[in-house]
Design an enzyme around this catalytic site. Structure first.
Site, PDB file in Angstrom:
ATOM      1  N   THR A 154       0.595  -1.128   0.186  1.00  0.00           N
ATOM      2  CA  THR A 154       0.250   0.191   0.083  1.00  0.00           C
ATOM      3  C   THR A 154       0.831   1.684   0.499  1.00  0.00           C
ATOM      4  O   THR A 154       1.751   0.963   0.789  1.00  0.00           O
ATOM      5  CB  THR A 154      -1.184  -0.261   1.251  1.00  0.00           C
ATOM      6  N   GLY A 193       3.339  -3.430   8.230  1.00  0.00           N
ATOM      7  CA  GLY A 193       3.550  -3.992   9.746  1.00  0.00           C
ATOM      8  C   GLY A 193       5.399  -4.132   9.902  1.00  0.00           C
ATOM      9  O   GLY A 193       5.323  -4.551   8.533  1.00  0.00           O
ATOM     10  N   GLU A 437      -5.820  -5.803   4.171  1.00  0.00           N
ATOM     11  CA  GLU A 437      -6.577  -6.774   3.141  1.00  0.00           C
ATOM     12  C   GLU A 437      -7.687  -6.917   2.035  1.00  0.00           C
ATOM     13  O   GLU A 437      -7.645  -7.882   1.930  1.00  0.00           O
ATOM     14  CB  GLU A 437      -5.984  -7.876   4.249  1.00  0.00           C
TER      15      GLU A 437
END
Ligand SMILES: CCCCCCCCCCCCCC(=O)SCCNC(=O)CCNC(=O)[C@H](O)C(C)(C)COP(=O)(O)OP(=O)(O)OC[C@H]1O[C@@H](n2cnc3c(N)ncnc32)[C@H](O)[C@@H]1OP(=O)(O)O
Ligand SMILES: Cc1cc2nc3c(=O)[nH]c(=O)nc-3n(C[C@H](O)[C@H](O)[C@H](O)COP(=O)(O)OP(=O)(O)OC[C@H]3O[C@@H](n4cnc5c(N)ncnc54)[C@H](O)[C@@H]3O)c2cc1C
Length: 669
Positions: A154, A193, A437
């Site tokens: 992303t 993350g 997701e």
């Protein structure tokens, strides 16, 4: 304080339960052996004083939260290794899944594990998209934590529309390297993350350019930080994105590139390739690049949606059995709030949802494994169905779970608003999965695309796969009079799904006939399309739950409870969507009172077993982390003990009194 006696109302609930709770635990875990393994694993990790929380994380600063999470993650992963070496019990992968997404992880790092992406996304990407050589090199390094990796897809400007990503990887044949650049602010990677300060490598998804041509997005392994000093490498601009609604210890980060070079071999080349001279070799399907996303969507249904909902339900149900408030009959004494029918309506349908999610997750996991094996043999036939089902199940289950967790919080009144109830962090974890997701609406529209095609195929007499077979048979069967039975519910849900899909397909066709472009027609109908995908998913979950409840090899007492929950799942969603059932399933308004009564009777039947059902989930106090939900029900003592952990209670008079309040009070405004 700290009494070990069990609350007498909870004790009575347990005595009046009509089935064997241990039998449910075994069913939930997948057999007695699995229960034993889980308990040993929990004991091994949760009894370690080093892994226990000293100060509730809510009282730490943002930086301290991260540092503490990292300290515990390191200890945790050392212990995983120790566990596998000494016990040989369970594969490391099972253990990782339990730690990263499952209950055990949430007990130790409730706001997320900063190492999660190394295992949840980096390794699956290398395994799914790397050549054998690449796997041999990278998998062992990441698996053994010699390096720590994440998945950077992303960007600030694009999350959903991944074909629009802007990061570029341009091949330079003179050095056999790819050169990475972030041409705009919006091309910065944003969200991965562990990217902020934890990871030193990442799979980076970028637009591949070779011989002057763009070939779309591809995955590459990029080193971000020096393996010794952890300093960002030249050209790498990296940091953390800041405080969020939840998951504050997962260390989401940003990343930009300025002429960062990586060797050609770092492009993951199982599917498409770039040869040393820069020639591009096509993949059998460009959608194979999306494989990791399918894997995580599949894992989330059980690991996040069902698991965290079972936790919220345990907290809210135990609390509702011991909390007393008001009287149903004046003078008859105060009532356990669980006696209120409205309270049962808040808690029992989510219990049913939890079971429906678990059966569906098991089905999805099985087809994921078989389709993955088929893909490895070059057979792509069932990929569209897997993609469609992973999308809608991820979307519907995370949505239901987040909504139900919030209902559980509301069902516990004011005390549920405390962090010590553990609802806020549980909700924060699950609502994130509604977005990451694949944002849920977007995923439902992916499923709708598959459904509209299947509808067209059904009409032209083509073959249909397992999950859409009903589109052929449903419209042919005459509508029968309503009967209150599970079988009829199963059919009615399919009729509603088929009806919604047909409405969408014909609305699109109608628009196209009057000259609307197909893409515009799709957008105009997309509210109904998202709904059609949801009704398809609901019909699937209803049927899978019926199959499970009616065929489970369990005692008659437990079977009765499973059937009641299954009926509740159906009646609850039917009554919540009456319009659909009137339109498509032959329901008449005169049928509704008997279905309402059926649902209310089910709430009444489930009531004596409510505590037994959540006890059957067998979530230990250390995993629940809730002052409201502990097994012994000593809620008020725990709320007091938690309140006294507030740093404000360390001194009878806080220093701010002398600094601000006293001068203010004396200032005679
Ligand atoms: C253990 C438990 C887990 C615990 C985890 C805890 C920690 C969690 C940490 C958090 C982790 C969070 C980590 C993160 O968040 S990582 C970032 C995740 N990002 C996303 O999920 C992005 C979402 N976007 C997409 O997936 C795509 O761009 C979509 C799908 C929207 C469009 O894409 P595109 O614009 O390219 O496609 P199209 O719409 O033109 O359609 C074209 C065709 O392609 C087919 N198609 C599309 N996709 C797939 C597919 N996948 N397999 C097979 N086929 C697929 C499609 O059916 C259509 O087929 P046809 O109709 O033409 O035949
Ligand atoms: C906690 C968390 C962790 C994450 N971890 C990672 C990670 O590790 N790695 C990574 O790469 N990414 C990660 N992400 C990013 C995540 O995958 C994206 O946020 C997600 O895919 C949604 O994209 P977006 O934020 O750009 O939303 P957008 O796509 O901008 O969506 C905004 C709105 O537009 C609507 N919309 C967009 N497109 C369409 C369409 N085609 N049709 C109809 N409506 C549309 C959506 O429904 C939504 O309502 C994470 C996100 C979160 C919240």
């Amino acid at each position: 304080m700290g009494s070990i006696t069990i609350n007498k109302d909870l004790l009575r609930e347990r005595q009046s339960c009509t089935f064997n709770v241990l039998e449910l635990t075994h069913l939930w875990d997948g057999g007695p052996e699995k229960t034993k393994e889980r308990k040993e694993l929990e004991k091994f990790f949760l009894d370690d004083p080093e892994l226990q929380e000293k100060i509730p994380s809510e009282y730490l600063s943002h930086k301290e939260k991260y540092q503490e999470a990292l300290r515990r993650s390191c200890l945790l992963f050392k212990k995983i290794k120790e566990w596998s070496d000494t016990t040989g019990c369970g594969s490391q992968m099972d253990t990782f899944q339990n730690i990263l997404g499952g209950m055990l992880g949430s007990a130790i790092l409730p706001d997320g594990v900063p190492f999660a992406l190394n295992y949840v996304m980096f390794l699956p990407t290398v395994m799914g998209q790397g050549t054998m050589q690449q796997q041999a090199y990278w998998v062992s390094r990441a698996w053994n934590c010699e390096i720590m990796c994440t998945y950077a897809q992303t960007e600030l400007g694009h999350g959903t529309f991944i074909r629009g990503l802007e990061t570029t990887a341009t091949y330079d044949p003179s050095t056999e390297e790819f050169v990475f650049n972030s041409p705009t602010l919006t091309s910065y990677k944003w969200w991965p993350g562990g990217l902020g300060h934890t990871c030193n490598y990442a799979v980076v998804v970028a637009q591949l350019y070779t011989k002057g041509q763009c070939h779309g997005i591809h995955p590459f392994i990029v080193q971000l930080r020096d393996e010794e000093t952890h300093m960002p490498l030249p050209g790498i601009k990296i940091g953390e994105i800041g405080s969020k609604l939840g998951m504050n210890t997962i260390n989401n980060g940003y990343l930009g590139f300025e002429n960062v070079r990586i060797p050609r071999e770092n492009m993951l080349m199982k599917n498409s390739k770039v040869l040393p001279d820069g020639t591009y070799v096509n993949s059998p399907s460009d959608k194979l690049t999306y494989g990791t996303m399918i894997f995580v969507r599949v894992a989330l249904v059980r690991g996040i949606a069902a698991a965290y909902l079972s936790k919220a339900l345990t907290i809210a149900t135990r609390y509702s059995a011991l909390r007393k408030q008001g009287e149903i009959k004046p003078g008859a004494g105060e009532t356990q709030i669980l006696e209120y029918r409205t309270q049962q309506h808040k808690l029992f349908p989510p219990m049913a949802m939890c079971f429906a999610m678990r059966c569906s997750a098991d089905w999805l996991w099985d087809i994921y494994n078989s389709v993955t094996a088929e893909l490895d043999r070059g057979d792509l036939e069932r990929l569209p169905e897997l993609h469609a089902m992973a999308c809608c199940l991820k979307a519907v289950c995370t949505k239901d779970s987040a909504k139900a967790i919030e209902v559980c919080r509301l069902a516990t009144g004011g005390h549920g608003y405390m962090n010590s109830s553990n609802f806020p962090s549980t909700y924060g974890m699950v609502t994130a999965a509604e977005t990451y997701e694949g944002e849920n609406t977007v995923l439902l529209l992916q499923t709708a695309r598959f459904l509209v095609k299947a509808w067209q195929q059904a009409r032209s007499g083509g073959n249909l796969t397992e999950t859409v077979e009903y589109l052929k048979t449903m419209p042919l069967q005459p509508l029968s009079l309503w009967v209150n039975s599970l079988q009829h519910l199963g059919i009615a849900f399919k009729r509603v799904a088929a009806g919604n899909i047909e409405t969408c397909a014909t609305s699109i066709e109608r628009r196209i006939l009057v000259g609307v472009a197909p893409e515009d027609a799709w957008n105009e109908v997309s509210i109904q399309l998202a709904k059609a995908a949801e009704t398809h998913c609901r019909a699937f979950m209803m049927q899978i739950f019926i199959n499970f409840a009616t065929s489970a090899q369990v005692s008659p007492e437990l079977k009765k409870v499973l059937i009641e929950l299954c009926e509740l799942y159906g009646t609850y969603f039917l009554l919540d969507n009456l319009g659909d059932f009137f339109m498509y399933a032959g329901l008449r308004s005169s049928d509704v009172p008997s279905i309402q009564e059926w649902m209310e009777t089910l709430l009444h039947k489930i009531r004596p077993n409510a505590v037994g059902i959540v006890d059957g989930f067998d979530i230990s106090d250390a995993v629940l982390r809730s002052a409201l939900g502990a097994y012994d029900g000593n809620v008020y003592e725990r709320l007091f003990a938690e309140a006294n952990k507030s740093p404000l209670n360390a001194e009878p008079v806080d220093e701010s009194f002398h600094k601000y309040l006293k001068p203010f009070l004396k200032s005679n405004l």
